[in-house]
Design a protein around this motif. Structure first.
Motif, PDB file in Angstrom:
ATOM      1  N   ARG A 190       0.829  -1.210   0.000  1.00  0.00           N
ATOM      2  CA  ARG A 190       0.000   0.000   0.000  1.00  0.00           C
ATOM      3  C   ARG A 190       0.864   1.262   0.000  1.00  0.00           C
ATOM      4  O   ARG A 190       0.571   2.226  -0.714  1.00  0.00           O
ATOM      5  N   ILE A 191       1.932   1.249   0.778  1.00  0.00           N
ATOM      6  CA  ILE A 191       2.852   2.388   0.761  1.00  0.00           C
ATOM      7  C   ILE A 191       3.537   2.496  -0.600  1.00  0.00           C
ATOM      8  O   ILE A 191       3.739   3.588  -1.130  1.00  0.00           O
ATOM      9  N   GLY A 192       3.873   1.343  -1.184  1.00  0.00           N
ATOM     10  CA  GLY A 192       4.516   1.336  -2.491  1.00  0.00           C
ATOM     11  C   GLY A 192       3.665   1.981  -3.573  1.00  0.00           C
ATOM     12  O   GLY A 192       4.190   2.579  -4.515  1.00  0.00           O
ATOM     13  N   ALA A 193       2.345   1.845  -3.456  1.00  0.00           N
ATOM     14  CA  ALA A 193       1.455   2.467  -4.447  1.00  0.00           C
ATOM     15  C   ALA A 193       1.575   3.984  -4.412  1.00  0.00           C
ATOM     16  O   ALA A 193       1.381   4.652  -5.431  1.00  0.00           O
ATOM     17  N   TRP A 194       1.877   4.536  -3.253  1.00  0.00           N
ATOM     18  CA  TRP A 194       2.111   5.981  -3.118  1.00  0.00           C
ATOM     19  C   TRP A 194       3.536   6.343  -3.537  1.00  0.00           C
ATOM     20  O   TRP A 194       3.773   7.419  -4.106  1.00  0.00           O
ATOM     21  N   ALA A 195       4.490   5.470  -3.232  1.00  0.00           N
ATOM     22  CA  ALA A 195       5.902   5.806  -3.381  1.00  0.00           C
ATOM     23  C   ALA A 195       6.387   5.803  -4.823  1.00  0.00           C
ATOM     24  O   ALA A 195       7.331   6.524  -5.160  1.00  0.00           O
ATOM     25  N   TYR A 224       5.931   8.619   2.873  1.00  0.00           N
ATOM     26  CA  TYR A 224       4.519   8.234   2.966  1.00  0.00           C
ATOM     27  C   TYR A 224       4.278   7.280   4.137  1.00  0.00           C
ATOM     28  O   TYR A 224       3.191   7.290   4.729  1.00  0.00           O
ATOM     29  N   GLY A 225       5.283   6.479   4.470  1.00  0.00           N
ATOM     30  CA  GLY A 225       5.150   5.630   5.641  1.00  0.00           C
ATOM     31  C   GLY A 225       4.982   6.446   6.904  1.00  0.00           C
ATOM     32  O   GLY A 225       4.158   6.124   7.770  1.00  0.00           O
ATOM     33  N   ALA A 226       5.780   7.522   7.010  1.00  0.00           N
ATOM     34  CA  ALA A 226       5.672   8.397   8.178  1.00  0.00           C
ATOM     35  C   ALA A 226       4.360   9.181   8.172  1.00  0.00           C
ATOM     36  O   ALA A 226       3.782   9.452   9.225  1.00  0.00           O
ATOM     37  N   GLN A 227       3.887   9.521   6.970  1.00  0.00           N
ATOM     38  CA  GLN A 227       2.661  10.314   6.864  1.00  0.00           C
ATOM     39  C   GLN A 227       1.421   9.502   7.213  1.00  0.00           C
ATOM     40  O   GLN A 227       0.536   9.962   7.946  1.00  0.00           O
ATOM     41  N   PHE A 228       1.352   8.260   6.698  1.00  0.00           N
ATOM     42  CA  PHE A 228       0.124   7.464   6.839  1.00  0.00           C
ATOM     43  C   PHE A 228       0.197   6.413   7.944  1.00  0.00           C
ATOM     44  O   PHE A 228      -0.842   5.855   8.314  1.00  0.00           O
ATOM     45  N   LEU A 229       1.408   6.097   8.412  1.00  0.00           N
ATOM     46  CA  LEU A 229       1.598   5.070   9.423  1.00  0.00           C
ATOM     47  C   LEU A 229       0.965   3.747   8.985  1.00  0.00           C
ATOM     48  O   LEU A 229       1.332   3.217   7.958  1.00  0.00           O
ATOM     49  N   LEU A 230      -0.007   3.225   9.715  1.00  0.00           N
ATOM     50  CA  LEU A 230      -0.590   1.918   9.401  1.00  0.00           C
ATOM     51  C   LEU A 230      -1.836   1.998   8.520  1.00  0.00           C
ATOM     52  O   LEU A 230      -2.411   0.964   8.182  1.00  0.00           O
ATOM     53  N   HIS A 231      -2.241   3.223   8.139  1.00  0.00           N
ATOM     54  CA  HIS A 231      -3.521   3.355   7.454  1.00  0.00           C
ATOM     55  C   HIS A 231      -3.437   4.233   6.203  1.00  0.00           C
ATOM     56  O   HIS A 231      -4.117   5.264   6.105  1.00  0.00           O
ATOM     57  N   LEU A 242      12.788   6.192  -4.696  1.00  0.00           N
ATOM     58  CA  LEU A 242      11.708   5.326  -4.222  1.00  0.00           C
ATOM     59  C   LEU A 242      11.773   5.147  -2.710  1.00  0.00           C
ATOM     60  O   LEU A 242      10.744   5.196  -2.019  1.00  0.00           O
ATOM     61  N   LEU A 243      12.977   4.929  -2.197  1.00  0.00           N
ATOM     62  CA  LEU A 243      13.126   4.711  -0.762  1.00  0.00           C
ATOM     63  C   LEU A 243      12.747   5.954   0.025  1.00  0.00           C
ATOM     64  O   LEU A 243      12.111   5.862   1.089  1.00  0.00           O
ATOM     65  N   ALA A 244      13.107   7.113  -0.504  1.00  0.00           N
ATOM     66  CA  ALA A 244      12.743   8.361   0.164  1.00  0.00           C
ATOM     67  C   ALA A 244      11.243   8.566   0.153  1.00  0.00           C
ATOM     68  O   ALA A 244      10.642   8.985   1.161  1.00  0.00           O
ATOM     69  N   HIS A 245      10.615   8.273  -0.982  1.00  0.00           N
ATOM     70  CA  HIS A 245       9.156   8.402  -1.065  1.00  0.00           C
ATOM     71  C   HIS A 245       8.473   7.430  -0.107  1.00  0.00           C
ATOM     72  O   HIS A 245       7.497   7.788   0.564  1.00  0.00           O
ATOM     73  N   PRO A 298       6.209   6.607  -8.715  1.00  0.00           N
ATOM     74  CA  PRO A 298       5.601   7.305  -9.856  1.00  0.00           C
ATOM     75  C   PRO A 298       5.757   6.433 -11.104  1.00  0.00           C
ATOM     76  O   PRO A 298       6.576   6.705 -11.987  1.00  0.00           O
ATOM     77  N   GLN A 299       4.998   5.382 -11.185  1.00  0.00           N
ATOM     78  CA  GLN A 299       5.232   4.290 -12.132  1.00  0.00           C
ATOM     79  C   GLN A 299       5.394   4.759 -13.565  1.00  0.00           C
ATOM     80  O   GLN A 299       4.625   5.593 -14.049  1.00  0.00           O
ATOM     81  N   SER A 300       6.414   4.235 -14.212  1.00  0.00           N
ATOM     82  CA  SER A 300       6.768   4.486 -15.611  1.00  0.00           C
ATOM     83  C   SER A 300       7.458   5.835 -15.834  1.00  0.00           C
ATOM     84  O   SER A 300       7.848   6.144 -16.963  1.00  0.00           O
ATOM     85  N   GLN A 301       7.636   6.645 -14.798  1.00  0.00           N
ATOM     86  CA  GLN A 301       8.351   7.907 -14.934  1.00  0.00           C
ATOM     87  C   GLN A 301       9.849   7.693 -14.728  1.00  0.00           C
ATOM     88  O   GLN A 301      10.265   6.784 -14.013  1.00  0.00           O
ATOM     89  N   VAL A 302      10.658   8.538 -15.356  1.00  0.00           N
ATOM     90  CA  VAL A 302      12.099   8.478 -15.174  1.00  0.00           C
ATOM     91  C   VAL A 302      12.452   9.027 -13.793  1.00  0.00           C
ATOM     92  O   VAL A 302      11.974  10.093 -13.401  1.00  0.00           O
ATOM     93  N   ILE A 303      13.273   8.288 -13.049  1.00  0.00           N
ATOM     94  CA  ILE A 303      13.746   8.752 -11.750  1.00  0.00           C
ATOM     95  C   ILE A 303      15.267   8.657 -11.726  1.00  0.00           C
ATOM     96  O   ILE A 303      15.865   7.916 -12.517  1.00  0.00           O
ATOM     97  N   SER A 304      15.896   9.388 -10.838  1.00  0.00           N
ATOM     98  CA  SER A 304      17.354   9.469 -10.825  1.00  0.00           C
ATOM     99  C   SER A 304      18.012   8.247 -10.205  1.00  0.00           C
ATOM    100  O   SER A 304      19.195   7.985 -10.447  1.00  0.00           O
ATOM    101  N   GLY A 305      17.274   7.497  -9.396  1.00  0.00           N
ATOM    102  CA  GLY A 305      17.854   6.317  -8.777  1.00  0.00           C
ATOM    103  C   GLY A 305      16.888   5.686  -7.793  1.00  0.00           C
ATOM    104  O   GLY A 305      15.818   6.233  -7.493  1.00  0.00           O
ATOM    105  N   ARG A 306      17.276   4.523  -7.268  1.00  0.00           N
ATOM    106  CA  ARG A 306      16.417   3.812  -6.320  1.00  0.00           C
ATOM    107  C   ARG A 306      16.189   4.617  -5.053  1.00  0.00           C
ATOM    108  O   ARG A 306      15.168   4.459  -4.376  1.00  0.00           O
TER     109      ARG A 306
END
Length: 212
Positions: free
Chosen positions: A133-138, A158-165, A151-154, A140-148
């Motif tokens: 569920r966090i991964g769905a937020w983290a 979002y993990g800190a923002q949403f916690l368990l929900h 994703l880890l930062a995102h 930006p699928q199919s977009q170019v990103i500078s590195g892994r």
């Protein structure tokens, strides 16, 4: 190199598919084959290739996982802003293919695609593991990103923002392909494979054999 890829061959002969033993309705035939693949413990029997075509007429394929099926069609979930999501938005015709190598079987399905309802997408989203569920937020699928690290930062954010929900993102949900054509392929000896096609004609399924 000691061998040529052109010389790789396999003889098929595990089973047969004929009109008398197959179901009159393609959904029943699909259900039987999928359940047999699951019981045979083939690797990822729920994996299917999804083919879409973009506005530039370039086809693209990827593997997705089936998450439901009934008389309405075949369901999977993904990011609506991904390449496949954008292509489906521009051209809702798509194709699916299951390939159960160990059983020498394939199923091909074609039809129009639509989004599933929000309630259905919500229900499936909240059944997923938390990291998914966090991964769905983290991502930006199919977009170019500078590195892994992006994703880890995102994911951390979002993990800190949403916690368990985490709620379901508006850009993520389900699609349903409504079949108008199915093909069931069973490998046979001498490349004389069995191919049964079901096509929708005036609301009724017509079953016919195709030459291999």
């Amino acid at each position: 190199m000691t061998s040529s890829i052109a010389d790789l061959r396999k003889s098929y002969g595990r089973a047969e598919l004929n009109e008398d033993a197959s179901h009159a309705a393609p959904l029943q035939q699909f259900d039987q084959w999928l359940q047999e693949a699951i019981h045979a413990e083939v690797p990822e029997p729920n994996a299917m290739t999804l083919a879409t075509v973009g506005s530039d007429m370039r086809p693209s394929t990827r593997i997705v996982l089936i998450k439901g099926y009934d008389e309405r069609g075949i369901v999977w979930y993904t990011n609506y802003d991904s390449r496949k999501g954008r292509e489906i938005a521009g051209n809702p015709c798509a194709a699916l293919q299951f390939h159960w190598v160990e059983m020498e079987r394939m199923v091909r399905i074609e039809g129009a695609v639509e989004k599933v309802g929000a309630e259905e997408s919500d229900a499936y989203f909240h059944s997923r593991p938390l990291d998914s569920r966090i991964g769905a937020w983290a991502s930006p699928q199919s977009q170019v990103i500078s590195g892994r690290s992006v994703l880890l930062a995102h994911a951390a954010r979002y993990g800190a923002q949403f916690l368990l929900h985490p709620p379901r993102p508006a850009h993520w949900g389900g699609y349903r392909l409504r079949p108008d054509q199915w093909e069931f392929w069973q490998g046979r000896r001498s490349r004389l494979h069995d191919r049964l096609r079901y096509r929708l004609d005036a609301g009724e399924w017509v079953r016919e054999r195709l030459a291999p």
